[in-house]
Write a protein that holds these residues in place. Structure first.
Motif, short mmCIF file in Angstrom:
data_model
loop_
_atom_site.label_atom_id
_atom_site.label_comp_id
_atom_site.label_asym_id
_atom_site.label_seq_id
_atom_site.Cartn_x
_atom_site.Cartn_y
_atom_site.Cartn_z
N SER A 75 -47.85 74.03 55.74
CA SER A 75 -47.98 73.90 56.44
C SER A 75 -47.98 73.10 56.64
CB SER A 75 -48.83 74.63 57.92
OG SER A 75 -48.86 75.91 57.57
N THR A 76 -47.44 72.23 58.14
CA THR A 76 -47.04 70.19 58.49
C THR A 76 -47.35 70.50 59.42
OG1 THR A 76 -44.63 70.73 58.55
CG2 THR A 76 -46.07 70.04 56.23
N LEU A 77 -47.08 69.08 60.24
CA LEU A 77 -47.53 68.46 61.37
C LEU A 77 -46.75 67.25 61.72
CD1 LEU A 77 -48.71 68.10 64.29
CD2 LEU A 77 -50.80 66.35 62.74
N ILE A 78 -45.55 67.33 62.59
CA ILE A 78 -44.38 66.82 63.38
C ILE A 78 -44.97 65.17 64.11
CG2 ILE A 78 -42.11 65.55 62.80
CD1 ILE A 78 -41.51 68.23 61.46
N LEU A 79 -44.92 64.40 63.70
CA LEU A 79 -45.54 63.38 65.14
C LEU A 79 -44.40 62.22 64.96
CD1 LEU A 79 -48.93 62.45 64.17
CD2 LEU A 79 -47.98 64.26 66.54
N PRO A 80 -43.85 62.29 66.61
CA PRO A 80 -43.02 61.42 66.74
C PRO A 80 -43.49 59.34 66.04
CG PRO A 80 -44.15 61.38 68.86
CD PRO A 80 -44.65 62.51 67.64
N ILE A 81 -43.76 59.14 65.57
CA ILE A 81 -44.36 57.69 65.14
C ILE A 81 -43.49 56.92 65.78
CG2 ILE A 81 -45.71 57.20 63.48
CD1 ILE A 81 -47.22 58.67 64.76
N VAL A 82 -43.69 55.68 65.64
CA VAL A 82 -42.46 54.62 66.28
C VAL A 82 -42.82 53.75 65.42
CG1 VAL A 82 -41.49 53.24 68.08
CG2 VAL A 82 -42.57 55.07 68.92
N SER A 83 -41.70 53.84 64.64
CA SER A 83 -41.52 52.42 62.87
C SER A 83 -41.58 51.48 63.72
CB SER A 83 -40.49 53.06 62.72
OG SER A 83 -39.92 52.53 61.67
N GLY A 84 -42.87 51.05 63.20
CA GLY A 84 -43.18 49.21 63.29
C GLY A 84 -43.50 48.81 64.70
N MET A 85 -44.36 49.72 65.58
CA MET A 85 -44.63 49.71 67.16
C MET A 85 -46.17 49.53 66.80
SD MET A 85 -44.28 52.16 70.13
CE MET A 85 -45.44 51.35 72.01
N ARG A 86 -46.88 48.77 67.39
CA ARG A 86 -48.33 48.43 67.07
C ARG A 86 -49.06 48.73 68.87
NH1 ARG A 86 -46.83 49.38 63.07
NH2 ARG A 86 -47.75 48.57 61.13
N ALA A 87 -49.97 49.03 68.71
CA ALA A 87 -50.91 48.85 70.35
C ALA A 87 -50.96 47.79 70.98
CB ALA A 87 -52.57 49.76 70.21
N GLY A 88 -50.34 47.72 72.26
CA GLY A 88 -51.01 46.12 72.60
C GLY A 88 -52.25 46.23 73.55
N THR A 89 -53.08 46.49 72.79
CA THR A 89 -54.23 46.67 73.10
C THR A 89 -55.50 46.90 72.17
OG1 THR A 89 -55.16 48.45 74.59
CG2 THR A 89 -54.58 46.12 75.64
N PRO A 90 -56.74 46.35 71.98
CA PRO A 90 -57.44 47.37 70.82
C PRO A 90 -58.23 48.69 71.42
CG PRO A 90 -57.54 44.76 70.95
CD PRO A 90 -57.25 44.96 72.19
N LEU A 91 -58.56 48.77 70.67
CA LEU A 91 -59.81 50.34 71.37
C LEU A 91 -60.28 50.26 72.06
CD1 LEU A 91 -59.40 53.42 70.42
CD2 LEU A 91 -61.12 53.14 68.74
N GLY A 92 -60.94 50.51 73.07
CA GLY A 92 -61.55 50.50 74.55
C GLY A 92 -62.46 51.87 73.98
N ALA A 93 -62.97 51.55 75.65
CA ALA A 93 -63.87 52.90 75.84
C ALA A 93 -64.18 54.21 75.66
CB ALA A 93 -65.16 52.33 76.65
N CYS A 94 -64.50 54.79 75.07
CA CYS A 94 -63.83 56.51 75.05
C CYS A 94 -64.13 57.08 76.48
CB CYS A 94 -64.29 56.93 74.02
SG CYS A 94 -63.88 59.13 73.46
N GLU A 95 -64.84 57.07 77.70
CA GLU A 95 -64.80 57.75 78.89
C GLU A 95 -63.72 56.90 79.72
OE1 GLU A 95 -67.60 56.24 76.87
OE2 GLU A 95 -68.33 58.32 76.51
N GLY A 96 -63.20 57.38 80.53
CA GLY A 96 -61.91 56.55 81.61
C GLY A 96 -60.96 57.06 81.04
N LEU A 97 -60.50 57.43 80.21
CA LEU A 97 -59.31 57.17 79.69
C LEU A 97 -58.35 58.38 80.15
CD1 LEU A 97 -56.71 56.25 78.25
CD2 LEU A 97 -57.84 57.99 76.63
N ARG A 98 -57.35 58.38 81.74
CA ARG A 98 -57.09 59.32 82.66
C ARG A 98 -56.55 60.59 82.06
NH1 ARG A 98 -58.37 58.54 87.47
NH2 ARG A 98 -57.10 59.83 88.73
N GLY A 99 -57.17 61.86 82.35
CA GLY A 99 -56.42 62.77 81.89
C GLY A 99 -56.78 63.37 80.79
#
Length: 764
Positions: free
Chosen positions: A727-751
């Motif tokens: 079995s495999t998982l296939i994810l839509p990873i955008v080649s070469g893209m990086r996050a625009g901000t560092p990892l923030g707090a876990c709480e508060g991410l909407r939804g």
């Protein structure tokens, strides 16, 4: 077509109508005087025929132009009868107790009615607009805030739904009354705020249009069937011809119900439609009502029950404003209740159609109408939408032939498609493509937005920027600036922007990225990770093995919040989620090694299982989450599948296992391929975090969706093949893209709930 149309403008006037005029408005002009009261009067709709004024309880048949019986039953206690799914053509007649009534034509939809129909004159406030089959629809005309129609012309938009849309009282006063626990029955629903207050504050006149079969509109309610779709066409053409409409072209606005309606109406290509701006839609009623082929007993079932209740005849049932207006003597509203007992039994339809019957679902699907749209489109939605669902992104590709499409996607709940970073471009879009004016700074809209956000989400949101280019020298220059926006813009991390007042969960995204398509071209066929022994998720699978678990829908709470119907609770800044971990052997988890670099996923995804089961069918849920370096886990998305509906069609891709949802196949013995379509992802898995996929029975990971999954009691055993060739998982990873901000707090991410990570029994 052999039809006569009454005098234009007659049905738009309510006060002082005689009983005879009311009958003409409701029945249409053809043959009213000639029909005997006990036989009634027949008329044709688009693919339908209806009878009014016949003897209650009488036997009734419908014959087509060839004399064939195409419908039979009994007249209801309101003197009405309706037949659906008819071929167009003249010569139809109802026979009541053996007596033949008037001849009429069933309409085909694409053939427009005589232009004289569109010469009706509308006034400020409540109107009744006649459409091509003689039915009248309630509609309230709102001029821009602080104006009257005499101050026009104004750029004009239409909001079209079956909610309490055409209630004639003031939206703001009604909202204040509701907040004080003194609701006004004549106030519109809060869900109509775009037409009721936002657009008028932005300088647009709005026509709040009530769907047939609801409120004070005539006809029988039938969710997005052809008559409802072409009603929208007729009202657009009528409104556009008003002298107070700038340029005699109109737009459409709305969220959810009034967002979905725009797609179908625009697909009929009304000549006077300028642009549409739908928010929080779905791609298909089946994907919301039967996610993964499993009936949604939560929000979808509750919503359908409410629509059924709204369609009951006033004054004994139906919507509050219709009950009140009938009690006050509105004879048109009263007459318009006469087809209400012909509303289809939705519960019976669901029971009779557990798979996706094309004749029932195709023409009700936004995905069906989207390719037909030629006007500019501004589409917005949330990727954890707890009501209509996050699968709305499937519509983006269906719009590929339209060059003037702009999409905004954001993490969050149903209301988040209206967030400040979307409402600003929404205003610019309407100014440019409906008003044909340079977008200007609008202090009223900027002041209104935080009040609306505070009342619905408990958080004010960042300020709305109503124009990024108010100094443009011409409309053409402003439009040239706007069209440089990417076709698809994703707002990441809404709720975690520490630069914005309001704290965690506030309506604000700290960064965004633009793409030319959905999924982005840089995704390719996606990144494949194998499910392996010891709960590992890896690009380097080991030797073949397997793992068994016992899916049990009762092992966890049904949802992360105690809501199943429409509720503002999932919209709050910090809902008290109960996101339970997977207990015992009721599910399995697989976790990757810490990511060496950011991995930004954008688009649909697929979990491709090699599955064996002790049962001939099994319901499955796959949930993607992020395991953070601090030991917390963040929800990302889920997907669902009834395994007997595993067959994919020719349109399936590695990332998107598309299906027709027909012809269930029981599971055979041994392993077989079962692909679970995961709802769309737009999420940055940051360096140092781990990706997790958990597989369980459906339930426990969404706020408002519930699933008609059979009780298993832990007796069903599902086995998944692991390692090489498994079995495999296939994810839509955008080649070469990086996050625009560092990892923030876990709480508060909407939804997106957050919890302490707890391993599944198999180690993942």
């Amino acid at each position: 077509m052999n039809r006569k149309w009454g005098r234009p403008g007659l049905c738009g006037r309510v006060v002082g109508l005689t009983v005879a005029v009311v009958a003409v408005c409701v029945l249409g002009a053809t043959g009213v005087a000639q029909a005997a009261p006990d036989v009634g009067h027949g008329a044709g709709s688009v693919t339908q025929a209806y009878l009014l004024g016949a003897a209650p309880g009488a036997a009734v048949t419908l014959r087509n132009g060839a004399g064939q019986v195409v419908g039979a039953g009994h007249v209801d206690r309101l003197g009405s009868y309706l037949v659906r799914e008819l071929g167009p053509g003249p010569g139809y007649r109802f026979e009541v107790n053996g007596r033949s009534g008037n001849s009429f034509a069933v309409l085909d939809g694409p053939t427009p009615p005589p232009d004289t129909l569109y010469r009706q004159r509308l006034k400020q406030g409540l109107n009744y607009i006649r459409v091509r089959d003689g039915v009248t629809l309630a509609a309230v005309v709102h001029p821009p805030v602080g104006k009257t129609l005499a101050d026009g012309p104004f750029p004009t938009v239409i909001e079209y739904s079956g909610y309490q849309t055409a209630a004639p009282h003031d939206f703001v006063i009604g909202a204040l009354g509701s907040a004080a626990n003194r609701p006004d029955p004549l106030a519109p629903a809060i869900s109509t705020n775009l037409g009721g207050i936002v657009a008028p504050t932005a300088g647009f006149a709005t026509v709040s249009l009530q769907m047939r079969g609801s409120g004070c509109s005539g006809g029988a309610f039938d969710l997005f069937d052809y008559p409802t779709v072409y009603d929208g066409y007729d009202v657009i053409e009528t409104v556009a011809r008003q002298q107070w409409v700038t340029g005699h072209r109109v737009g459409m606005v709305g969220i959810s119900f009034s967002g979905i309606s725009q797609i179908a109406v625009a697909g009929t290509r009304p000549p006077s439609l300028a642009a549409i701006a739908p928010m929080s839609i779905t791609d298909d009623l089946y994907s919301t009502g039967f996610p993964g082929g499993i009936f949604n007993t939560g929000f979808a079932n509750t919503w359908l029950a409410e629509r059924q209740a709204d369609a009951r005849p006033a004054p004994d049932g139906g919507q509050p404003y219709a009950r009140e207006l009938v009690r006050r003597g509105d004879r048109v509203c009263a007459a318009n209740q006469r087809l209400r007992l012909q509303t289809q039994d939705v519960e019976k339809l669901v029971e009779q159609n557990p798979t996706r019957t094309p004749g029932l679902f195709d023409h009700r699907a936004p995905a069906y109408w989207a390719p037909k749209i030629t006007v500019p489109v501004f589409l917005a939605g949330a990727l954890q939408d707890e009501q209509t669902g996050p699968q709305w992104t499937s519509v983006i590709d269906r719009l590929h032939g339209n060059p003037n499409v702009w999409v905004r996607a954001v993490n969050g709940a149903h209301i988040d498609s209206m967030d400040p970073q979307i409402l600003g471009p929404w205003n610019e879009f309407l100014d440019l493509f409906v008003a044909q004016r340079i977008p200007q700074i609008k202090p009223g809209l900027t002041a209104l937005a935080p009040v609306l956000y505070e009342s619905t989400t408990g958080t004010p949101g960042r300020p709305v920027v109503t124009s990024r280019f108010p100094q443009a020298t011409s409309v053409a220059a402003a439009r040239a600036a706007f069209v440089r926006d990417p076709r698809v813009q994703v707002l990441f991390g809404s709720g975690t922007d520490t630069r914005t007042a309001g704290g965690p969960g506030n309506l604000s995204a700290p960064w965004s990225a633009g793409f030319g398509a959905w999924p982005p071209a840089a995704v390719g066929d996606g990144q494949r990770l194998a499910l392996d022994a010891d709960g590992r998720l890896t690009a380097d699978p080991g030797r073949p093995s397997s793992i068994s678990f016992r899916p049990d829908p009762a092992a966890r709470p049904g949802g992360t919040l105690d809501v199943v119907g429409p509720s503002q609770l999932p919209w709050k800044a910090l809902p008290r989620y109960d996101w339970a971990s997977v207990p015992g052997r009721s599910g399995v988890g697989f976790v990757s090694a810490p990511r060496p670099a950011d991995s930004v996923a954008v688009g649909p995804a697929s979990l491709d299982l090699r599955l064996a089961s002790s049962a001939p069918d099994t319901d499955l849920q796959a949930t993607i989450s992020e395991i953070r370096p601090d030991g917390h886990e963040t929800y990302v998305t889920s997907g669902y599948l009834r395994a007997s509906l595993r067959r994919v069609n020719a349109a399936a891709t590695p990332l998107d296992p598309k299906r027709d949802w027909l012809a269930p196949q029981p599971l055979a013995r041994g392993f077989q391929t079962v692909r679970i379509a995961l709802n769309p992802i737009a999420y940055p898995f940051r360096a140092g975090s781990r990706i997790r996929v958990a597989i369980t029975a459906p339930g426990g990971d969404r706020t408002s969706w519930r699933f008609a999954t059979p009780t298993t009691g832990g007796r069903v055993v599902d086995t998944i093949a692991l390692g090489m060739g498994g079995s495999t998982l296939i994810l839509p990873i955008v080649s070469g893209m990086r996050a625009g901000t560092p990892l923030g707090a876990c709480e508060g991410l909407r939804g997106q709930p957050c919890r302490a990570y707890s391993r599944a029994f198999n180690g993942g």
